[in-house]
Design a protein around this motif. Structure first.
Motif, short mmCIF file in Angstrom:
data_model
loop_
_atom_site.label_atom_id
_atom_site.label_comp_id
_atom_site.label_asym_id
_atom_site.label_seq_id
_atom_site.Cartn_x
_atom_site.Cartn_y
_atom_site.Cartn_z
N ILE A 103 74.43 43.63 58.69
CA ILE A 103 75.16 43.69 59.96
C ILE A 103 75.11 45.11 60.53
CG2 ILE A 103 77.48 43.61 60.97
CD1 ILE A 103 78.03 41.24 58.99
N CYS A 104 75.37 46.10 59.69
CA CYS A 104 75.38 47.49 60.16
C CYS A 104 74.02 47.94 60.64
CB CYS A 104 75.89 48.42 59.06
SG CYS A 104 77.63 48.14 58.63
N PHE A 119 81.95 45.83 75.38
CA PHE A 119 81.98 44.80 74.36
C PHE A 119 83.43 44.55 73.97
CE2 PHE A 119 77.89 46.70 74.44
CZ PHE A 119 77.00 45.67 74.19
N ASP A 139 71.66 46.08 61.76
CA ASP A 139 71.34 45.33 62.97
C ASP A 139 72.02 45.93 64.20
OD1 ASP A 139 70.16 42.95 64.29
OD2 ASP A 139 72.28 42.42 64.60
N TYR A 140 73.33 46.14 64.15
CA TYR A 140 74.00 46.66 65.35
C TYR A 140 73.62 48.11 65.61
CZ TYR A 140 77.88 49.41 63.28
OH TYR A 140 78.64 50.36 62.63
N GLN A 141 73.41 48.91 64.57
CA GLN A 141 73.04 50.31 64.79
C GLN A 141 71.66 50.43 65.43
OE1 GLN A 141 73.70 52.38 61.05
NE2 GLN A 141 75.88 51.89 61.09
N LYS A 200 72.37 48.64 69.19
CA LYS A 200 73.40 49.16 70.09
C LYS A 200 73.76 50.62 69.84
CE LYS A 200 75.59 44.67 70.55
NZ LYS A 200 75.77 43.77 69.44
N PHE A 218 81.82 42.11 69.42
CA PHE A 218 80.77 41.32 70.06
C PHE A 218 80.69 41.64 71.53
CE2 PHE A 218 84.65 38.93 69.80
CZ PHE A 218 84.80 38.31 71.01
N PHE A 246 79.34 51.29 72.95
CA PHE A 246 78.37 51.74 71.95
C PHE A 246 77.59 52.92 72.50
CE2 PHE A 246 79.14 47.49 70.33
CZ PHE A 246 79.07 47.67 68.96
N GLN A 293 73.81 51.20 73.82
CA GLN A 293 73.83 50.01 74.66
C GLN A 293 74.86 50.17 75.78
OE1 GLN A 293 71.94 47.11 74.07
NE2 GLN A 293 72.68 46.32 75.99
#
Length: 116
Positions: A54-55, A95, A57-59, A62, A116, A88, A91
């Motif tokens: 998860i980390c 959110f 992916d978002y880093q 975004k 999200f 972020f 991005q």
């Protein structure tokens, strides 16, 4: 739950430090620190490998967590849901960051959290 009877300011005095830790720990990809305020139920739903994925992916997509602005607290008999407007670093746009707090054995714990 006594937090449900508190003002927004009082709720945020509990919620903000917990959310700050969650965001700092996920930025550092520090599983043990990230789950320290989780209920047992939530700990059972997030493995170290899942958090790492998860980390990353978002880093990658975004960037890192930037400014956060309180939107509302939703009081329920057994929990409080807190919602923030989240930004972020990479991005553009706004959110949603949300966290559900419960009280167990005199501690406030996270039973759900998501950005999200």
């Amino acid at each position: 739950m006594d937090l449900a009877t508190k003002s927004d300011t009082e709720i945020l005095s509990v919620a903000d430090p917990i959310m700050d830790n969650l965001m700092d720990a996920s930025t550092a990809v520090d599983y043990d620190r990230h789950i320290r305020d989780f209920t047992d139920r939530l700990k059972g739903r997030l493995s170290k490998e899942q958090l790492e994925w998860i980390c990353q992916d978002y880093q990658n997509a975004k960037g890192y967590f930037a400014g956060r602005e309180f939107v509302a607290a939703f009081r329920r008999p057994d929990s409080v849901a807190v919602v923030w407007k989240q930004r972020f670093s990479k991005q553009p746009g706004e959110f949603v960051a949300e966290m559900v707090l419960v009280q167990q054995n005199g501690r406030y714990l996270v039973d759900h959290v998501m950005v999200f």
